[in-house]
Design a protein around this motif. Structure first.
Motif, PDB file in Angstrom:
ATOM      1  N   LEU A 191      47.196  30.753  52.241  1.00 49.37           N
ATOM      2  CA  LEU A 191      47.918  30.723  50.734  1.00 49.37           C
ATOM      3  C   LEU A 191      46.579  30.707  49.609  1.00 49.37           C
ATOM      4  O   LEU A 191      46.622  31.345  48.832  1.00 49.37           O
ATOM      5  N   MET A 192      45.663  29.804  50.027  1.00 49.56           N
ATOM      6  CA  MET A 192      44.459  29.505  49.187  1.00 49.56           C
ATOM      7  C   MET A 192      43.521  30.728  49.040  1.00 49.56           C
ATOM      8  O   MET A 192      42.828  30.998  48.321  1.00 49.56           O
ATOM      9  N   TRP A 193      43.634  31.687  50.490  1.00 51.36           N
ATOM     10  CA  TRP A 193      42.559  32.760  50.460  1.00 51.36           C
ATOM     11  C   TRP A 193      43.099  33.731  49.773  1.00 51.36           C
ATOM     12  O   TRP A 193      42.466  34.634  49.332  1.00 51.36           O
ATOM     13  N   GLN A 194      44.512  33.798  49.330  1.00 52.08           N
ATOM     14  CA  GLN A 194      45.002  35.098  48.826  1.00 52.08           C
ATOM     15  C   GLN A 194      44.384  35.603  47.360  1.00 52.08           C
ATOM     16  O   GLN A 194      44.206  36.440  47.368  1.00 52.08           O
ATOM     17  N   PRO A 195      44.145  34.393  46.415  1.00 51.24           N
ATOM     18  CA  PRO A 195      43.611  34.964  45.206  1.00 51.24           C
ATOM     19  C   PRO A 195      42.179  35.435  45.639  1.00 51.24           C
ATOM     20  O   PRO A 195      41.967  36.473  44.651  1.00 51.24           O
ATOM     21  N   ILE A 196      41.527  35.066  46.405  1.00 47.54           N
ATOM     22  CA  ILE A 196      40.253  35.574  46.717  1.00 47.54           C
ATOM     23  C   ILE A 196      40.234  36.908  47.244  1.00 47.54           C
ATOM     24  O   ILE A 196      39.372  37.928  46.844  1.00 47.54           O
ATOM     25  N   LEU A 197      41.345  37.244  47.973  1.00 47.28           N
ATOM     26  CA  LEU A 197      41.314  38.616  48.620  1.00 47.28           C
ATOM     27  C   LEU A 197      41.854  39.558  47.491  1.00 47.28           C
ATOM     28  O   LEU A 197      41.405  40.860  47.391  1.00 47.28           O
ATOM     29  N   GLU A 252      38.780  40.515  45.340  1.00 50.25           N
ATOM     30  CA  GLU A 252      37.888  41.476  46.577  1.00 50.25           C
ATOM     31  C   GLU A 252      38.500  42.867  46.183  1.00 50.25           C
ATOM     32  O   GLU A 252      37.653  43.830  46.070  1.00 50.25           O
ATOM     33  N   PHE A 253      39.889  42.908  46.394  1.00 41.75           N
ATOM     34  CA  PHE A 253      40.551  44.235  46.203  1.00 41.75           C
ATOM     35  C   PHE A 253      40.138  44.680  44.816  1.00 41.75           C
ATOM     36  O   PHE A 253      39.661  46.378  44.643  1.00 41.75           O
ATOM     37  N   ALA A 254      39.973  43.910  43.735  1.00 37.29           N
ATOM     38  CA  ALA A 254      39.630  44.593  42.179  1.00 37.29           C
ATOM     39  C   ALA A 254      38.307  44.921  42.501  1.00 37.29           C
ATOM     40  O   ALA A 254      37.861  45.873  42.021  1.00 37.29           O
ATOM     41  N   ASP A 255      37.236  44.249  42.986  1.00 31.96           N
ATOM     42  CA  ASP A 255      36.036  44.394  43.090  1.00 31.96           C
ATOM     43  C   ASP A 255      36.041  46.094  43.959  1.00 31.96           C
ATOM     44  O   ASP A 255      34.835  46.978  43.570  1.00 31.96           O
ATOM     45  N   ARG A 256      36.563  46.103  44.826  1.00 33.69           N
ATOM     46  CA  ARG A 256      36.272  47.305  45.805  1.00 33.69           C
ATOM     47  C   ARG A 256      36.873  48.510  44.784  1.00 33.69           C
ATOM     48  O   ARG A 256      36.190  49.613  44.896  1.00 33.69           O
ATOM     49  N   GLN A 257      38.093  48.386  44.384  1.00 33.10           N
ATOM     50  CA  GLN A 257      38.938  49.760  43.908  1.00 33.10           C
ATOM     51  C   GLN A 257      38.744  50.042  42.689  1.00 33.10           C
ATOM     52  O   GLN A 257      39.335  51.103  42.139  1.00 33.10           O
ATOM     53  N   LEU A 258      38.608  48.985  41.956  1.00 33.10           N
ATOM     54  CA  LEU A 258      38.824  49.085  40.249  1.00 33.10           C
ATOM     55  C   LEU A 258      37.917  50.001  39.907  1.00 33.10           C
ATOM     56  O   LEU A 258      36.697  49.840  39.923  1.00 33.10           O
ATOM     57  N   PRO A 259      38.166  51.147  39.083  1.00 37.06           N
ATOM     58  CA  PRO A 259      37.022  52.128  38.592  1.00 37.06           C
ATOM     59  C   PRO A 259      36.329  51.170  37.589  1.00 37.06           C
ATOM     60  O   PRO A 259      37.006  50.595  36.709  1.00 37.06           O
ATOM     61  N   ALA A 260      35.054  51.532  37.544  1.00 32.85           N
ATOM     62  CA  ALA A 260      34.317  50.634  36.761  1.00 32.85           C
ATOM     63  C   ALA A 260      34.460  51.211  35.077  1.00 32.85           C
ATOM     64  O   ALA A 260      34.164  50.580  34.132  1.00 32.85           O
ATOM     65  N   VAL A 313      43.317  26.443  43.580  1.00 34.20           N
ATOM     66  CA  VAL A 313      42.257  27.593  43.754  1.00 34.20           C
ATOM     67  C   VAL A 313      42.812  28.859  43.175  1.00 34.20           C
ATOM     68  O   VAL A 313      42.139  29.459  42.555  1.00 34.20           O
ATOM     69  N   TRP A 314      44.329  28.926  43.009  1.00 34.85           N
ATOM     70  CA  TRP A 314      44.724  30.094  42.147  1.00 34.85           C
ATOM     71  C   TRP A 314      44.112  29.968  40.697  1.00 34.85           C
ATOM     72  O   TRP A 314      43.459  30.908  39.890  1.00 34.85           O
ATOM     73  N   GLY A 315      44.297  28.721  39.973  1.00 33.52           N
ATOM     74  CA  GLY A 315      43.920  28.393  38.769  1.00 33.52           C
ATOM     75  C   GLY A 315      42.261  28.820  38.722  1.00 33.52           C
ATOM     76  O   GLY A 315      42.000  29.132  37.584  1.00 33.52           O
ATOM     77  N   VAL A 316      41.472  28.197  39.587  1.00 31.86           N
ATOM     78  CA  VAL A 316      40.127  28.341  39.596  1.00 31.86           C
ATOM     79  C   VAL A 316      39.703  29.836  39.472  1.00 31.86           C
ATOM     80  O   VAL A 316      38.841  30.357  38.668  1.00 31.86           O
ATOM     81  N   CYS A 317      40.348  30.670  40.231  1.00 31.77           N
ATOM     82  CA  CYS A 317      40.066  31.999  40.272  1.00 31.77           C
ATOM     83  C   CYS A 317      40.413  32.876  39.111  1.00 31.77           C
ATOM     84  O   CYS A 317      39.746  33.669  38.450  1.00 31.77           O
ATOM     85  N   VAL A 318      41.732  32.478  38.480  1.00 32.01           N
ATOM     86  CA  VAL A 318      42.030  32.988  37.007  1.00 32.01           C
ATOM     87  C   VAL A 318      40.993  32.472  36.192  1.00 32.01           C
ATOM     88  O   VAL A 318      40.518  33.453  35.336  1.00 32.01           O
ATOM     89  N   ALA A 319      40.668  31.297  35.956  1.00 31.56           N
ATOM     90  CA  ALA A 319      39.882  30.631  35.099  1.00 31.56           C
ATOM     91  C   ALA A 319      38.298  31.142  35.328  1.00 31.56           C
ATOM     92  O   ALA A 319      37.761  31.568  34.172  1.00 31.56           O
ATOM     93  N   ALA A 320      37.903  31.407  36.293  1.00 30.46           N
ATOM     94  CA  ALA A 320      36.567  31.921  36.308  1.00 30.46           C
ATOM     95  C   ALA A 320      36.642  33.396  36.086  1.00 30.46           C
ATOM     96  O   ALA A 320      35.443  34.029  36.254  1.00 30.46           O
ATOM     97  N   GLY A 321      37.904  34.318  35.810  1.00 32.80           N
ATOM     98  CA  GLY A 321      37.649  35.248  35.344  1.00 32.80           C
ATOM     99  C   GLY A 321      37.583  36.299  36.499  1.00 32.80           C
ATOM    100  O   GLY A 321      37.554  37.768  36.490  1.00 32.80           O
ATOM    101  N   GLY A 350      53.113  44.794  50.108  1.00 27.02           N
ATOM    102  CA  GLY A 350      52.499  44.011  51.256  1.00 27.02           C
ATOM    103  C   GLY A 350      52.122  42.805  50.938  1.00 27.02           C
ATOM    104  O   GLY A 350      52.543  41.612  51.631  1.00 27.02           O
ATOM    105  N   PHE A 351      51.528  42.572  49.968  1.00 23.15           N
ATOM    106  CA  PHE A 351      50.979  41.208  49.508  1.00 23.15           C
ATOM    107  C   PHE A 351      51.982  40.387  48.970  1.00 23.15           C
ATOM    108  O   PHE A 351      51.971  39.144  49.443  1.00 23.15           O
ATOM    109  N   TRP A 352      53.155  41.026  48.392  1.00 19.00           N
ATOM    110  CA  TRP A 352      54.202  40.169  47.890  1.00 19.00           C
ATOM    111  C   TRP A 352      55.046  39.455  49.067  1.00 19.00           C
ATOM    112  O   TRP A 352      55.293  38.127  49.346  1.00 19.00           O
TER     113      TRP A 352
END
Lengths: 393, 248
Positions: A87-93, A96-104, A152-160, A116-118
């Motif tokens: 569960l704690m790994w999910q926000p990190i994943l 990771e998805f945003a880094d890979r697929q989001l057009p810059a 973990v979710w909070g830290v991921c959001v707060a860190a942007g 699938g994620f839901w």
């Protein structure tokens, strides 16, 4: 309830984990949208988070299946820890998805969570519930697990790291409105619960004193409970607007046909039944020999009520308040339809604009508030159990 | 059959109001002096009522079938492992506000009747599942042993002993579920389902209190009719059980 013996191989976790395994490979893991309204393109597991992460996630789910089949003593602690880690790994994943697929280069592009994620989140949640119910004292572990995952979710959001996530984008474009909705939602539902608590205890005491009040009071409050919320909100608009037209000073207080006034009235009406019923049952079921013992010790009627009856009835009264508060949190969302504010505003605005992320921004906090109220009041009910009752179980 | 008089009276009131709302036109005109459109015209009240009742009936039937079979599955044999999870889910799920479930169905199925139906089925399941579990689990093991001692097969024990005994509790769950679903279906008109919520929403949007009242009146009458019907059903169920006990 008959719980399966904890030294038997657990079948529930393997079933849920294999279902999760099928769904994450089959359904879209994440979605990239060019802007707010246009439906985006979905990405499968490997495209979304890369081969290594996909393998790791699958291995984690397989490990859950294997561990659940073995019968060593501490396996439920192991299972719990593994579910928590996943569960704690999910926000990190997601990051990771945003880094890979989001057009810059696309400023309005955003990422959204795929089916699938839901499904994975939902099934991991079910596994967490199952594992926790097998542990000796579920409450403490429960809190630790929820806290760790939220941090973990909070830290991921707060860190942007999740800034491109559609839900976070929706929030970022209206932080003040969000804070205001939160304040309104809490103020409206909690003040309704407080008002009805006072009224309900008065009604319950009245029913105790005069038995002929019992039937009409209970019939009235359960009748109120059957009226659908939208109907009750609607029916209150006309009399309240007539009142505020007749007495203009009411308008300066903000009492009008729409807004917080009809909402509060309706919420109080709905909140009465669980509290009245529980308070009455709890107070009238205090054993007679205890009351006699109290009298024998020279307690006055007032002391009997405050020191004996009320403390004994407290856990059941709090249970009524719990049911009422959960219900009020949900109904406050409906009250947004008559202009009472709160998270329902986002839900109905989002539905009107077909902006699903805005709907989520309203619906998820509403659910979170209801769950939080449930947790807090369940804990309070346990704390308030008088020492004598604790010994009896 | 005297217990059914009260639901019949409410039903007549509901049908009368749905068919002849224009009788009250003068009343709505009296407290809304400037308003030109007094009675909701966009759709007939009877067809809205029919749609509303259909949504609740279909979701109630599917939900009851799913919840009761799930309840039976997890109280015997292989399924017993899932009993703690099922009862936890039934109680945690009920803390989710119905509006939120309704709203979350839209991203999955879009707007209209389908997401409303899905939300109603999913949410309506939970009280029935919970009561089925309570009802089936609350039967004393001695009763079941006595029944199988009389030579009944497990299916016979389930159909002739367990379900009739648990029936009253299950029926109470169905009552809770239907009460919630009538209210939620009304809110379903915000996600495009045609229900009695339509006049209320239209009235709120256009500032026409008359529309709001007409919708609210019909929704309220529908809820009261249904609730008194369940009250009557629960009474007859208890009377039958009692009669069977006396006869046997």
């Amino acid at each position: 309830m008959l719980a399966p013996a904890s030294d038997m191989p657990n079948r529930v976790v393997p079933v849920l984990a294999s279902l999760a395994l099928v769904l994450i490979w089959w359904l879209d893991f994440g979605i990239v949208q060019p802007n707010r309204i246009v439906p985006g393109t979905g990405y499968g597991l490997v495209e979304a988070i890369g081969a290594a992460n996909s393998a790791g996630l699958s291995a984690g789910l397989l490990a859950l299946m294997v561990m659940a089949r073995h019968r060593f003593r501490a396996r439920f602690y192991g299972l719990g820890a593994l579910v928590a880690l996943l569960l704690m790994w999910q926000p990190i994943l997601l990051a990771e998805f945003a880094d890979r697929q989001l057009p810059a280069d696309a400023a309005y592009a955003r990422t959204a969570i795929g089916a699938g994620f839901w499904s994975l989140l939902f099934l991991l949640g079910l596994m967490a519930i199952e594992v926790l119910s097998q542990l000796p004292s579920p409450r403490g572990h429960h809190l630790i697990l929820v806290a760790l995952v939220l941090v973990v979710w909070g830290v991921c959001v707060a860190a942007g790291r999740l800034d491109s996530l559609s839900l976070v984008t929706e929030y970022a474009s209206r932080p003040d409105q969000f804070r205001q909705a939160l304040t309104h939602h809490l103020a409206l539902s909690l003040s309704a619960v407080l008002c009805s608590l006072v009224i309900a205890i008065a009604l319950a005491i009245m029913m105790m004193r005069r038995d002929r009040w019992r039937q009409p009071v209970l019939a009235t409050v359960s009748f109120l409970q059957t009226i659908p919320s939208l109907a009750l909100f609607g029916l209150l608009i006309a009399p309240l607007s007539a009142l505020s037209t007749a007495f203009p000073f009411l308008q300066t207080l903000g009492i009008r046909g729409i807004g917080w006034a009809p909402a509060l009235l309706a919420l109080v009406a709905y909140s009465l039944l669980p509290i009245v019923r529980n308070t009455y049952v709890a107070l009238s079921e205090v054993p007679d020999d205890l009351v006699d013992a109290g009298r024998g010790m020279g307690m006055s009627e007032r002391q009997l009520f405050l020191k004996l009856k009320l403390p004994l009835a407290m856990p059941i009264i709090i249970e009524g308040v719990r049911v009422t508060t959960i219900q009020a949190m949900g109904l406050t969302a409906v009250a947004a339809l008559i202009g009472a504010g709160g998270f329902g505003t986002f839900i109905f605005q989002g539905l009107g604009q077909a902006a699903m992320d805005l709907v989520l921004l309203g619906a998820l906090p509403t659910i979170a508030l209801a769950l939080a109220a449930d947790g807090v009041l369940t804990a309070l009910g346990q704390v308030c159990r008088p020492a004598g009752l604790k010994a009896n179980g | 059959m005297r217990v059914f008089i009260r639901p019949c009276v409410w039903l007549l009131a509901l049908l009368f109001c749905a068919s002849f709302m224009s009788v009250f036109e003068a009343l709505f005109g009296w407290f809304q002096p400037g308003q030109t459109s007094l009675i909701y015209q966009r759709a007939g009240f009877l067809s809205l009522l029919q749609n509303h009742v259909l949504l609740v009936l279909i979701s109630g039937s599917i939900g009851t079938a799913m919840a009761v079979s799930a309840g039976i599955l997890v109280t015997r044999g292989w399924g017993r492992d899932f009993l703690p999870l099922a009862s936890q889910v039934a109680s945690i799920g009920q803390t989710f506000p119905p509006v939120a479930v309704l709203a979350l169905a839209v991203p999955v199925l879009g707007f209209g009747e389908a997401p409303t139906l899905m939300a109603l089925v999913l949410y309506g399941l939970l009280p029935i599942l919970r009561n089925t579990l309570v009802g089936l689990d609350g039967i004393a093991p001695a009763v079941k042993e006595a029944a199988s001692g009389m030579g009944m097969s497990p299916t016979q024990v389930l159909l002739k002993v367990e379900l009739p005994l648990a029936g009253r509790v299950i029926l109470a769950g169905v009552r809770t579920s239907v009460t919630i679903n009538i209210a939620t279906a009304a809110i379903g008109s915000t996600i495009g389902a045609r229900t009695l919520g339509d006049p209320v929403i239209a009235g709120l949007v256009n500032g026409n209190t008359g529309y709001v009242l007409q919708g609210a009146l019909l929704i309220g009458l529908l809820a009261i009719t249904t609730d008194s019907l369940f009250e009557a059903l629960q009474r007859t169920w208890s009377q039958r059980l009692l009669a069977a006990a006396v006869a046997g």
